[in-house]
Design a protein around this motif. Structure first.
Motif, PDB file in Angstrom:
ATOM      1  N   SER A 191       0.835  -1.207   0.000  1.00 24.17           N
ATOM      2  CA  SER A 191       0.000   0.000   0.000  1.00 24.17           C
ATOM      3  C   SER A 191       0.870   1.257   0.000  1.00 24.17           C
TER       4      SER A 191
ATOM      5  N   ASP B  69       0.164   4.000   1.402  1.00 28.30           N
ATOM      6  CA  ASP B  69      -0.073   4.803   2.594  1.00 28.30           C
ATOM      7  C   ASP B  69       1.037   4.623   3.633  1.00 28.30           C
TER       8      ASP B  69
ATOM      9  N   THR C 155       1.282   5.431   6.798  1.00 23.26           N
ATOM     10  CA  THR C 155       0.897   4.950   8.139  1.00 23.26           C
ATOM     11  C   THR C 155       0.814   3.424   8.136  1.00 23.26           C
TER      12      THR C 155
END
Length: 898
Positions: free
Chosen positions: A32, A34, A36
């Motif tokens: 991913s 992202d 985080t």
């Protein structure tokens, strides 16, 4: 879910379904974008590393879980590779064995991605010292090469190529019982394989062993070269690239074997330099660069120049892809901030103390900042740069003999209506500047005005290359009457410094710095105008070019020196510099160029810098103190504290040197109120040579500026200086030597106890062959100064250094240092006259090198010359002086009446 914490494992290891799903979930998440999610994946991976069989799951996904998509399986293998790198020694035996056997069983996976991942995993395990503990690895991979199955052969070769790249040294050592004796002949058999991928692997494997002159390869060198020639026309670009790479390395290592075929190799490389595949062309182009460094280049290439030069010149055009990458169609970008990765790391060059030479002396070429580096943001090295670099070195080999091949081409290019072609012509003109300067002079009165016009071309890439090329001819421009070329060039370059294109700003700033170095005080009449521009640029520039602007300002200060010390100039220049200085934090690397710049400015302004010196001085001392403290913490607990960046300390020491040199005695109060000498005592003993180098420069400068504060520490400093007289570290040794000389002048007769700590090393250095000129000069001056203050201690060794002493000081300018050194030599001669008898002609020559010595020094010379003449008698003197070259004879007669 239950993780199996047992370490005993059978080969029949089976994953727990729940555990497997958890890991697959992780692998999916880690793809991913992202951040985080990325971070939480990292944390989970760290936790999972606590479980001994976590790595079994990873290899299982890579090699057995064919139901998963390939990117996920490959990722599992790459995470395993990172674990091998970090924790391999902690893997339980069962896990290690399972991973190794799975790797070998799956090296022939049908997917190229999975094969490559397994290969990376194998070489990572091998480079963890496992080549010794995995004895069947190399034999197994070599036997897999003979497999009928293409995937197996290719996978094994891919792994072998990676192992040859990563472990070349250990493969060629006794540790493993010399496997290369079997491997290299085996690889050579595959040069004729039907698959291009396999041929390419085979050549790449053998190429790893050329530069190290591996014995196993040298035995088969002829068959290797023969096989390379057989591949010359290969249809696979990767194979052609590896063939070119091999020939380039063989030039350095086995020229003797290539010479008989040289004509054909050159013809072949000419073709390859024009290869459709740019990677092949680039490898081939390296051939000309390497050949130019070989002594035989001139004879070998001379008949090929008519073909070679047009090929190189043609390679110097921007390719379409370059222009896209360089945003060549974006003319104005000055308002767009720089991205941080565009900014190259800077390396600070520590201070080295050197002597001034007579003007006519040819300077040693060490300026490496006019390299061909006009477009440093694209993939750093490309065909254009390589072609230009090759033309540059060939111009240095053939000098003006190159011009008949170049001038007809240049005429076409320089005035071409297409900007790309015109731009390449300007690059060609700059590339040949150093080698063909003499032959170019007749054309420069016409070319320089043309180039100055090109500075306002509508294409930014033409303006930027023109800046660079003009800087390569700066020396000639400055040698002409200033109004003819210098003034128009400077006017236009200053406009380019304020160009609306960042690349042009950068090129103009660098070119202007070169012009400053050449023009020096010729720039004084234009100072107001120059400062106006440079200060305006401060408000205009983005991050990257600001760093280059600091350099242009520092170079200006170095070039015009005390002429900068006028209230109106200081008023213009200092506020923006101090404003930046206040904005930057102590951890910001932008301090480096700013501190370097301020160091030059402080040295130039001298007392003019006084109003600014206190905060600058304080901050430098703090930077040194902080760095030392951080280094001590790191030494004590390396896992708790990271090592500091010592460049901060080096640059701060150098700026303190600049302050001491510029402010002289005015720095005394600042030194008195700080602990700088305690800090220097630590810096002089630092492990890093550059730190010691800068601290010795500062010691010398403080000795000159305020010796009363240095004197109490001399007993501690002298033994450290003595141990640093080690010519292995040239610059450290040089600065330590210079500092000893400065200290002896201040100490006078009190220097006596310290002479034994340094004298023998100094005499050894001055007699060493191949010692750099700067070090020889500083050594001679320091020996002279020691003899001046303690003649009884030094004179007995006179005979051991008088000859190299005289030859190294004959070329330096009259100055204070030379004065004290010669006083020392005269004093020593009066103590030990027999020490100079054998080398008296060298002493005569050194004396004659003085333009105007002070009266009392001239008297000392007179006394020695006449004393010698009277002692040997007129007849012998005549015989002796008949050996003198005529200019020496005339000078001694005119100045000293002998």
């Amino acid at each position: 879910m239950v993780w199996d914490r047992q370490t005993k494992m059978e080969y029949e290891w089976k994953p727990d379904e729940q555990g497997l799903q958890q890991i697959l979930q992780l692998l999916k998440e880690s793809q991913s974008p992202d951040t985080t999610i990325q971070r939480s994946v990292q944390q989970k991976l760290e936790q999972l590393n606590q479980y001994p069989d976590f790595n079994n799951y990873l290899i299982f996904v890579l090699t057995k879980l064919k139901s998963e998509d390939e990117p996920t399986r490959s990722l599992s293998g790459l995470i395993l590779k990172n674990n091998v790198k970090a924790h391999f020694q902690n893997f339980p035996n069962g896990v290690t064995d399972f991973i190794k056997s799975e790797c070998l069983n799956n090296i022939g996976d049908s997917s190229p991605l999975i094969r490559a991942t397994v290969g990376i995993l194998i070489t990572t395990i091998a480079s963890k010292g496992e080549l010794q503990n995995w004895p069947d690895l190399l034999p197994k991979l070599c036997s897999l090469l003979d497999s009928e199955d293409y995937n197996t052969c290719e996978g094994a070769f891919g792994a072998l190529q990676k192992i040859c790249e990563d472990s070349a040294e250990i493969l060629d050592s006794d540790v493993l019982d010399r496997p290369l004796n079997i491997m290299i002949p085996k690889f050579l058999q595959f040069f004729k394989h039907s698959s291009p991928k396999i041929r390419s692997h085979a050549v790449a494997c053998v190429n790893q062993f050329i530069i190290s002159r591996t014995q196993a390869l040298m035995l088969h060198i002829d068959s290797f070269i023969e096989n390379l020639f057989a591949l010359a026309g290969d249809e696979e670009p990767e194979v052609r690239k590896n063939v070119c790479r091999a020939l380039v390395m063989l030039l350095e290592v086995r020229m003797d074997r290539l010479l008989p075929h040289m004509h054909n190799i050159v013809e072949y490389m000419l073709q390859r330099t024009q290869d459709q595949d740019e990677n092949v062309a680039l490898e081939a182009c390296e051939f000309w660069l390497t050949l130019a460094e070989q002594p035989i280049c001139k004879d070998v290439l001379v008949r090929h120049l008519p073909k070679l030069i047009p090929v190189l010149v043609n390679g110097m055009k921007y390719s379409d892809i370059d222009i896209i990458l360089l945003k060549g169609d974006v003319e104005e970008d000055e308002t767009i901030p720089d991205s941080e990765q565009d900014i190259r790391p800077r390396f600070h060059r520590s201070r080295t103390v050197a002597q001034q030479h007579d003007e006519d002396g040819i300077e040693e070429e060490d300026d490496d900042d006019d390299e061909i580096d006009d477009d440093d943001t694209i993939s750093d090295w490309n065909l254009r740069k390589c072609s230009a670099a090759a033309l540059d070195v060939l111009a240095n080999v053939y000098r003006d003999e190159l011009l008949p091949h170049i001038l007809p081409l240049l005429k076409e290019l320089l005035f071409h209506h297409e900007w790309v072609i015109k731009e390449s012509g300007i690059l060609v003109l700059g590339a040949i500047a150093e080698g063909c300067m003499q032959g170019m002079i007749p054309y420069l009165p016409e070319l320089i005005p043309h180039l100055i016009q090109c500075l306002s071309d509508k294409k930014a890439l033409v303006r930027s290359i023109t800046c660079w090329t003009l800087s390569r001819y700066a020396h000639w421009v400055v040698s002409q009457p200033p109004d003819t070329y210098l003034k128009p060039l400077m006017t236009e370059l200053l406009k380019r410094i304020l160009d609306s294109n960042k690349r042009v700003q950068e090129a103009a700033c660098s070119a202007f710095a070169t012009l400053e170095e050449e023009a020096c005080t010729e720039l004084v009449p234009y100072l107001a105008y120059i400062l106006d521009t440079l200060v305006f640029a401060f408000s205009k520039y983005q991050h990257k070019n600001l760093l280059i602007l600091y350099d242009a300002i520092g170079t200006l200060a170095d070039s015009v020196g005390h002429h900068l010390n006028k209230p109106e100039y200081i008023q213009m220049l200092m506020p923006p510099l101090i404003q930046k200085w206040n904005m930057l934090k102590d951890e910001d690397k932008d301090l480096f160029p700013l501190l370097e710049c301020l160091s030059s400015v402080a040295t130039a302004l001298q007392s003019g810098f006084l109003p600014y010196c206190e905060p600058v001085y304080q901050r430098c001392v703090n930077l040194v103190q902080k760095t030392l403290a951080q280094a001590m913490l790191n030494n004590a607990q390396p896992d708790q504290y990271e090592a500091p960046d010592k460049d901060f300390m080096i640059v701060a020491l150098d700026l303190l040197s600049g302050l001491a040199e510029g402010l002289g005695g005015n720095i005394e109060q600042l030194v008195a109120r700080s602990n700088i000498l305690t800090l220097m005592y630590q810096c002089m003993q630092d492990k890093m040579p550059e730190v010691r180098q800068s601290s010795f420069a500062l010691l010398g400068d403080l000795t000159k500026a305020c010796f009363q504060h240095v004197k109490p520490c001399i007993a501690d400093f002298m033994p450290i200086l003595g141990t640093n007289l080690n010519p292995e570290f040239i610059s450290v040794c040089n600065n330590a030597t210079w500092a000893i000389g400065e200290i002896s002048i201040q100490m006078g007769i009190e220097m006596q106890p310290y002479i034994p700590m340094v004298l023998h090393q100094l005499v050894e250095i001055i007699n060493r062959p191949n010692t750099p000129k700067t070090l020889l000069e500083n050594t001679a001056i320091t020996i002279g100064r020691l003899g001046y203050v303690c003649p009884q201690e030094v004179a007995p060794m006179l005979q051991q250094f008088i000859r190299p002493w005289c030859t190294s000081l004959r070329n330096i300018r009259d100055n204070e240092e030379k004065d004290s050194a010669f006083r020392g030599i005269c004093t020593m001669i009066s103590v030990n006259p027999s020490g100079v008898i054998q080398d008296f002609i060298f002493f005569c020559d050194a004396v004659a090198s003085w333009i105007n010595p002070k009266d009392d020094l001239r008297d000392m010379f007179c006394k020695i010359l006449h004393g010698f003449k009277n002692q040997v008698g007129d007849e012998n003197w005549r015989r002796f002086s008949d050996q003198f070259p005529l200019p020496l004879k005339e000078r001694l007669a005119a100045f000293y009446g002998v």
